[in-house]
Design a protein around this motif. Sequence first.
Motif, mmCIF file in Angstrom:
data_model
loop_
_atom_site.group_PDB
_atom_site.id
_atom_site.type_symbol
_atom_site.label_atom_id
_atom_site.label_comp_id
_atom_site.label_asym_id
_atom_site.label_seq_id
_atom_site.Cartn_x
_atom_site.Cartn_y
_atom_site.Cartn_z
ATOM 1 N N THR A 64 0.834 -1.205 0.000
ATOM 2 C CA THR A 64 0.000 0.000 0.000
ATOM 3 C C THR A 64 0.871 1.258 0.000
ATOM 4 O OG1 THR A 64 -1.743 -1.165 1.182
ATOM 5 C CG2 THR A 64 -1.816 1.233 1.256
ATOM 6 N N ARG A 65 1.935 1.240 0.814
ATOM 7 C CA ARG A 65 2.850 2.393 0.834
ATOM 8 C C ARG A 65 3.508 2.616 -0.517
ATOM 9 N NH1 ARG A 65 5.666 0.718 5.970
ATOM 10 N NH2 ARG A 65 5.002 -0.795 5.217
ATOM 11 N N ARG A 68 0.938 4.087 -2.811
ATOM 12 C CA ARG A 68 0.693 5.479 -2.422
ATOM 13 C C ARG A 68 1.831 6.389 -2.870
ATOM 14 N NH1 ARG A 68 -2.698 7.232 0.508
ATOM 15 N NH2 ARG A 68 -3.767 6.890 2.398
ATOM 16 N N ASP A 69 3.068 5.918 -2.657
ATOM 17 C CA ASP A 69 4.226 6.726 -3.052
ATOM 18 C C ASP A 69 4.265 6.922 -4.565
ATOM 19 O OD1 ASP A 69 4.946 6.922 -0.410
ATOM 20 O OD2 ASP A 69 6.491 5.353 -0.523
ATOM 21 N N ARG A 72 1.276 9.397 -5.407
ATOM 22 C CA ARG A 72 1.137 10.621 -4.612
ATOM 23 C C ARG A 72 1.097 11.884 -5.476
ATOM 24 N NH1 ARG A 72 1.353 10.599 0.436
ATOM 25 N NH2 ARG A 72 2.687 8.789 0.596
ATOM 26 N N THR A 76 -5.377 13.416 -9.309
ATOM 27 C CA THR A 76 -6.481 12.481 -9.118
ATOM 28 C C THR A 76 -7.843 13.102 -9.377
ATOM 29 O OG1 THR A 76 -6.580 13.011 -6.771
ATOM 30 C CG2 THR A 76 -5.199 11.145 -7.423
ATOM 31 N N SER A 80 -9.929 10.655 -4.024
ATOM 32 C CA SER A 80 -8.941 10.732 -2.953
ATOM 33 C C SER A 80 -7.818 9.734 -3.255
ATOM 34 C CB SER A 80 -9.595 10.394 -1.611
ATOM 35 O OG SER A 80 -9.914 9.022 -1.555
ATOM 36 N N LEU A 81 -6.718 9.914 -2.583
ATOM 37 C CA LEU A 81 -5.587 9.013 -2.796
ATOM 38 C C LEU A 81 -5.954 7.584 -2.380
ATOM 39 C CD1 LEU A 81 -2.709 8.774 -3.773
ATOM 40 C CD2 LEU A 81 -1.930 9.392 -1.488
ATOM 41 N N ASP A 82 -6.747 7.453 -1.319
ATOM 42 C CA ASP A 82 -7.183 6.116 -0.881
ATOM 43 C C ASP A 82 -8.051 5.436 -1.934
ATOM 44 O OD1 ASP A 82 -5.846 6.260 1.530
ATOM 45 O OD2 ASP A 82 -7.562 7.148 2.579
ATOM 46 N N VAL A 85 -5.809 4.277 -4.713
ATOM 47 C CA VAL A 85 -5.080 3.072 -4.316
ATOM 48 C C VAL A 85 -5.985 1.852 -4.472
ATOM 49 C CG1 VAL A 85 -4.056 1.853 -2.334
ATOM 50 C CG2 VAL A 85 -3.429 4.223 -2.798
ATOM 51 N N THR A 88 -6.404 1.078 -8.139
ATOM 52 C CA THR A 88 -5.155 0.516 -8.649
ATOM 53 C C THR A 88 -5.014 -0.950 -8.249
ATOM 54 O OG1 THR A 88 -4.095 2.683 -8.559
ATOM 55 C CG2 THR A 88 -2.643 0.764 -8.665
#
Length: 181
Positions: A64-65, A68-69, A72, A76, A80-82, A85, A88
């Motif tokens: 997940t990190r 996210r990286d 980032r 988007t 949201s980034l979540d 993710v 993806t």
Amino acid sequence: MTTPPQYPSYSGGNYPGGNYQGGPQGPGPKPSAPGTVTAAFALYVLAALVSLVGVFLVFTDAGTRQIRDALRDTNTGNMSLDDLVRVTRTITVAVVVVFLALYLFFAFMMRAGRNWARIVLTVLSALSIASSFAGSVAATRSWATWVTLVFSILAIVLMYLAQSNQYFADSKAYRKGAVYR
């Protein structure tokens, strides 16, 4: 009452299906896969299993990190980034499952002596090897990627050794002969 027509017997004549001597001959024994083809098949199956394990790494905290990286700095829009993710991950799993199903299909066809499957596996493996060194994919390489790369390279080499080449040629000749019988 008429008698049925008498057809000539073909003794020793060469015809597309083979040499007819007093009637059709059997196609002979089906070629069996040499150790090189069997080993290449096993490597492709193992690579598929390792890839399947690797795809589940995207669900770990480290995966997940990494996602996210990598995402980032992505624009988007309203997501949201979540959410990005999650999308993806979903797309990754779907693509990998479809790819692995096709990969295994081609591996089984290659083991059955189909040269076209050997060529397709070579192209897919080469694309996979090349893409693993590409920008964003290279940043997220895991142990599964490295293992799959090594297995793919070894399988490609095994598929083109002399024994393998002879097997594919013999399989093609067997199938061609079997068509006319």
